[in-house]
Scaffold this active site. Structure first.
Site, mmCIF file in Angstrom:
data_model
loop_
_atom_site.group_PDB
_atom_site.id
_atom_site.type_symbol
_atom_site.label_atom_id
_atom_site.label_comp_id
_atom_site.label_asym_id
_atom_site.label_seq_id
_atom_site.Cartn_x
_atom_site.Cartn_y
_atom_site.Cartn_z
ATOM 1 C CG HIS A 1 -5.940 -7.070 -0.972
ATOM 2 N ND1 HIS A 1 -5.229 -8.011 -2.438
ATOM 3 C CD2 HIS A 1 -4.529 -6.709 -0.626
ATOM 4 C CE1 HIS A 1 -3.880 -7.585 -2.437
ATOM 5 N NE2 HIS A 1 -2.980 -7.106 -1.539
ATOM 6 C CD GLU B 1 -2.619 -2.786 -2.136
ATOM 7 O OE1 GLU B 1 -0.512 -3.165 -0.852
ATOM 8 O OE2 GLU B 1 -3.051 -3.357 -1.924
ATOM 9 N N GLY C 1 3.157 -8.448 -5.083
ATOM 10 C CA GLY C 1 3.298 -9.694 -5.505
ATOM 11 C C GLY C 1 4.538 -9.881 -6.359
ATOM 12 C CB SER D 1 6.249 -4.869 -5.361
ATOM 13 O OG SER D 1 6.310 -6.020 -5.508
#
Ligand code: PGA
Length: 258
Positions: free
Chosen positions: A96, A168, A174, A214
């Site tokens: 991640h 991502e 975020g 998002s």
């Protein structure tokens, strides 16, 4: 084709909150056809035992957000795959963006985690993504290819069939992130799928590639309509069970209508 919807709870929700969330999400989504839709949630480590106790994993698969790459040893603060398996956890995320950028993990670290997961019969969810700077320099595709090639090096095509990938973009994740446009996301998904096919042939084509960063109620539909997007990996917009359920249903309807 199966669609995947998952959420990483990051360092949010304690034991009770996680259990309540999972109970509610299980109930709300109980009617969805699991042959066509897979749901997964990645709670915090401390919530995993209770999460495993209250969740029917045929409905919602549970995973860990991270893992040490050895079975045991002098690795203070790490949690091994054997410890996760003991809790009935069969999925683990590697790479991640926050692990790579806040905790300075490298592609080689992610490779070891993917290897360890596969060696122990677990499903690795490998996250890849370029930074805003990479995008500016026009090297997003190259960066994604490097992350994939290093982390998945040496896998047989049979092993590759158990892997999942989440794309991502770092700049999209975020509270201060901006979601990728559907056009841009589709371009990157095509590029990721090309790399996976280069690595594993037909087995590579079949690896699910989810979009994350998002994702919200508004952009879930345009994103899931993209032909090379196999699912959505949702953060903040998934942390209330009823909102996540609505998002999933909107996305499924949009995909069915294609
Ligand atoms: P976000 O998180 O949806 O809150 O941007 C996504 C992620 O980190 O997986």
């Amino acid at each position: 084709m199966k669609l995947y919807f998952g959420s990483n709870l990051k360092m949010y929700k304690g034991v009770r909150e996680t259990a309540d969330y999972l109970r509610e999400l299980s109930l709300l989504t109980a009617d969805l056809d699991r042959e066509k839709t897979e749901l997964f949630i990645l709670p915090s480590y401390t919530s995993l035992p209770e999460a495993a106790r209250v969740t029917d994993q045929r409905l919602i698969r549970l995973g860990a957000q991270n893992m040490g790459w050895e079975e045991e040893g002098q690795f203070t603060g790490e949690i091994s795959c054997l410890m996760l398996k003991e809790l009935g956890i069969g999925m683990v995320m590697a790479g991640h963006s926050e692990r790579r950028h806040v905790f300075r993990e490298t592609d080689e670290d992610e490779r070891k985690k993917v290897r360890c997961a596969l060696d122990h019969g677990m499903i690795p969810l490998l996250c890849v993504g370029e930074t805003a700077e990479d995008k500016l320099y026009g090297i997003s595709r190259e960066v994604l290819a490097i992350q994939l090639k290093v982390a998945l090096t040496g896998l047989t095509s049979q092993e590759a069939q158990r892997v999942r990938v989440a794309y991502e973009p770092v700049w999209s994740i975020g509270v201060s992130g901006t979601p990728a446009s559907p056009e841009y996301a589709e371009e990157m998904h095509i590029s990721i799928k090309r790399t996976l096919t280069e690595l594993f042939g037909i087995a590579g084509e079949a690896i699910p590639v989810l979009y994350g960063g998002s994702v919200n109620q508004d952009n879930a539909v345009p994103l899931i309509r993209l032909p090379h997007v196999d699912g959505l990996y949702v953060g903040r917009a998934a942390w209330q069970a009823d909102r996540f359920d609505r998002l999933i249903r909107d996305a499924l309807r949009a995909r069915e209508a294609l």
